[in-house]
Structures are given as C-alpha cells and as structure tokens.
Design a protein around this motif. Structure first.
Motif: not given
Length: 352
Positions: A227-242
C-alpha cells in the motif's frame, strides 16, 4: 587489468566538499599504500544523504566540515594492488567496502556492537579532525579488513547498494522477527526502499509505504510495498495500526507519522537521522501506547548477509538505482540526488 606492480599516478580525480555549497572535482595526491592497505580501483560510488549534507550544509548532523574532504563511502571496485603484508584479496578481485573503523574510547558501549564504539571513524566523515577522507576517487588505498570479496555472479553496479542495504538490514534486524507482521515504512528514499526490500524478504505480511513524493513511492511499490500513501494523510496513517514501523525520513514529521501509525505495544525503529537538538514529537502517544522506540545506526557484519542475499537473488533491489553519471559529471549527479521527487539512488561511474 592492473597488476601487483601497478604504478600509481601522482594525482587522481576526486569529489571533494570544500564547504557549504562548494563541491568540486579536484585532482588529489595519490599516496603509496601502507603495508595493510590494498589499492582499489573504484568502479562505482553511490551518493548518500551524508554526502549531500556536507555539500548543502557544510555539515552532516554534528559532524562539521573544517577542511576540504573527499566524499564517498558507498563504493565498490577492483583490487589493483594487493596489500603488501599478504592480507586481503588478490589483484583483480571485485570487492565491496565496509567503511567503518571501530575504535575504543572513554565511553562505555556493548562490545558486540562495534557500530556504537565512541572512537569509530567512517570513510568520508567529518566527525573527527583531521577528517576521514572518503573514496570518491579513482584509486583508493583501503585497509584489507574493510574489503569484502564479491561473488562473480554479482555485478559491480548492483553491488554499489551493499553498504546502504546493510544499513537497512541492520534496521530491520532491530525490529526483530517480522514474519507475518504488518509493517509501515515512513520515508521511501534509498534507505526506506531498501528496508522495504529487506522486510519483504524477511516475511513481512503487509507493508505500507509513506512518502511525500510520487517517485519514492513508485520505487517502494517496485521492491515490495503493498500500500502506498502520500503524506500528509493523517487519517489514513492513523488507521494503519502497524506492528512494526521503520522511520527513515529523518525529520520530526516522519517520526510523528511513525508513532501515529504504530499499533499499541508496537515497535518503532528510527533509522533516519534527525537534526541534533530537541524535536517536537508527540512522545506522550508513545508512552500511552507503550511503544518501543529503538535507534538504528549504521551496521556491523550484516554486510555478509546482504552480499549473499544479493548474489542469490533473494533480495530484490534493482529499482532503487535510478541514475548513473560519469565522475566528470559529479556535480550534476549530486544535483539529481538532492531531488528526491526525481531520483532514488544516484551512482557515480568511475569508468573501470
């Protein structure tokens, strides 16, 4: 091909940082090697972030440039003259270079982690004075203990990634067993991309890559990111739960992203070197989530595992190399390497 009686030229072209915004291709003196040194005809060199910092800022972290210094520690080449004391590989052998020289000091450190030795020097480093010149020059005299013989199946061009891949391998090892775990990699420059490749090989089940620019994310996908995420995307990042996070951006925004993207009780490995001094990071979140924050600095003998994995093809990193320039075009190469929106790892070709 050079031989044991190689006559060294009086000077050789080298990439030299003279100070902030002052990078030159100089003719530097070529000295006769010491008894324990081999003469390496450098074939390729990879431009590292620290090389860029010496050029752009006159310093890399707390290592401040006080005199002109030959840059370069990501180098591979061919033995042109073997060490006179009989140590090390024979003439014609293809070699990679482990650029560290561990040394004791007055500060205590774990003996099994020489990368932490307080007196350690590194090729192309201004951490101490006189500085330790690097190996971005045609003929480099290097101690035999730094040399690692390369398998015939491994091209010198690809082998230029051995040093940065060892940094990534060390960071991944700090994360522990990642088999079946979800991983987030923040910052997909060459070290981040190489970390993705190492984690993929190690059995990570799902890898999310975050970067600000499309090009690094394109490379991340090519070496194994799911999965690729372009920063900043705070909502998508917070949902990663790595389960595991590798922070390789080297800035406090990236470290904040790493903390936000980690699961409760997760582990964050910090390999990106942040500027010295206080950093504005939400450490309270790391406390309440009981995150493990681990530093990762350079590498030790992981280099042997990297060489083996590149040689057998189990570590796929080819897409990380995006550009190659001749030594005479080093200034253009550095200009390209600074632009992370266009480049991954940029190589200098020394013409061997």
């Amino acid at each position: 091909m050079a031989n044991e009686q190689l006559t060294l030229p009086a000077t050789a072209a080298a990439v030299v940082a003279h100070g902030k915004d002052d990078l030159r291709i100089d003719q530097v003196p070529v000295r006769e090697p010491r008894a324990d040194e081999a003469v390496i005809e450098i074939a390729y060199g990879g431009i590292c972030g620290s090389d860029l910092h010496y050029w752009l800022h006159g310093a890399a972290g707390e290592s401040i440039l006080k005199d002109p210094m030959v840059l370069g520690h990501e180098v591979v080449g061919v033995v042109a003259r073997a060490a006179a004391d009989g140590t090390g590989p024979r003439v014609g052998t293809h070699v990679a270079v482990h650029p560290a020289t561990p040394a004791p000091g007055t500060v205590r450190y774990p003996e099994d982690r020489p990368n932490l030795s307080p007196g350690c020097t590194y090729l192309g480093s201004a951490a101490r004075h006189p500085h330790t010149d690097g190996a971005f020059l045609r003929y480099a005299n290097l101690p035999s203990r730094m040399l690692r013989v390369l398998p015939e199946s491994l091209s010198l061009r690809l082998a230029t990634l051995i040093e940065p891949a060892s940094v990534a391998w060390h960071a991944a090892s700090r994360a522990g067993d990642v088999r079946g775990k979800s991983v987030l990699v923040v910052g997909c420059g060459p070290i981040g991309a190489l970390a993705i490749a190492v984690l993929k090989r190690a059995g990570a089940s799902h890898i999310t890559a975050v970067d600000m620019h499309p090009k690094p994310l394109e490379i991340a996908a090519a070496v194994g990111a799911d999965v690729l995420l372009q920063a900043p995307d705070a909502e998508a990042i917070a949902a990663i739960d790595a389960d595991v996070v590798i922070e390789s951006s080297g800035n406090h925004f990236g470290l904040g992203t790493a903390i936000n993207g980690a699961t409760r009780g997760g582990r964050v490995v910090m390999v990106g070197l942040l500027p010295s001094g206080p950093q504005p990071v939400a450490i309270s979140l790391a406390i309440t989530r009981e995150l493990e924050l681990l530093g990762s600095f350079r590498f030790n003998e992981e280099i042997a595992e990297v060489i083996a994995a590149l040689a057998d093809g189990s570590l796929f990193v080819d897409p990380v190399i995006t550009h190659e320039f001749a030594l005479n075009d080093a200034l253009a190469a550095f200009d390209m390497a600074r632009n992370s929106d266009l480049s991954g790892k940029v190589l200098l070709n020394f013409g061997v």
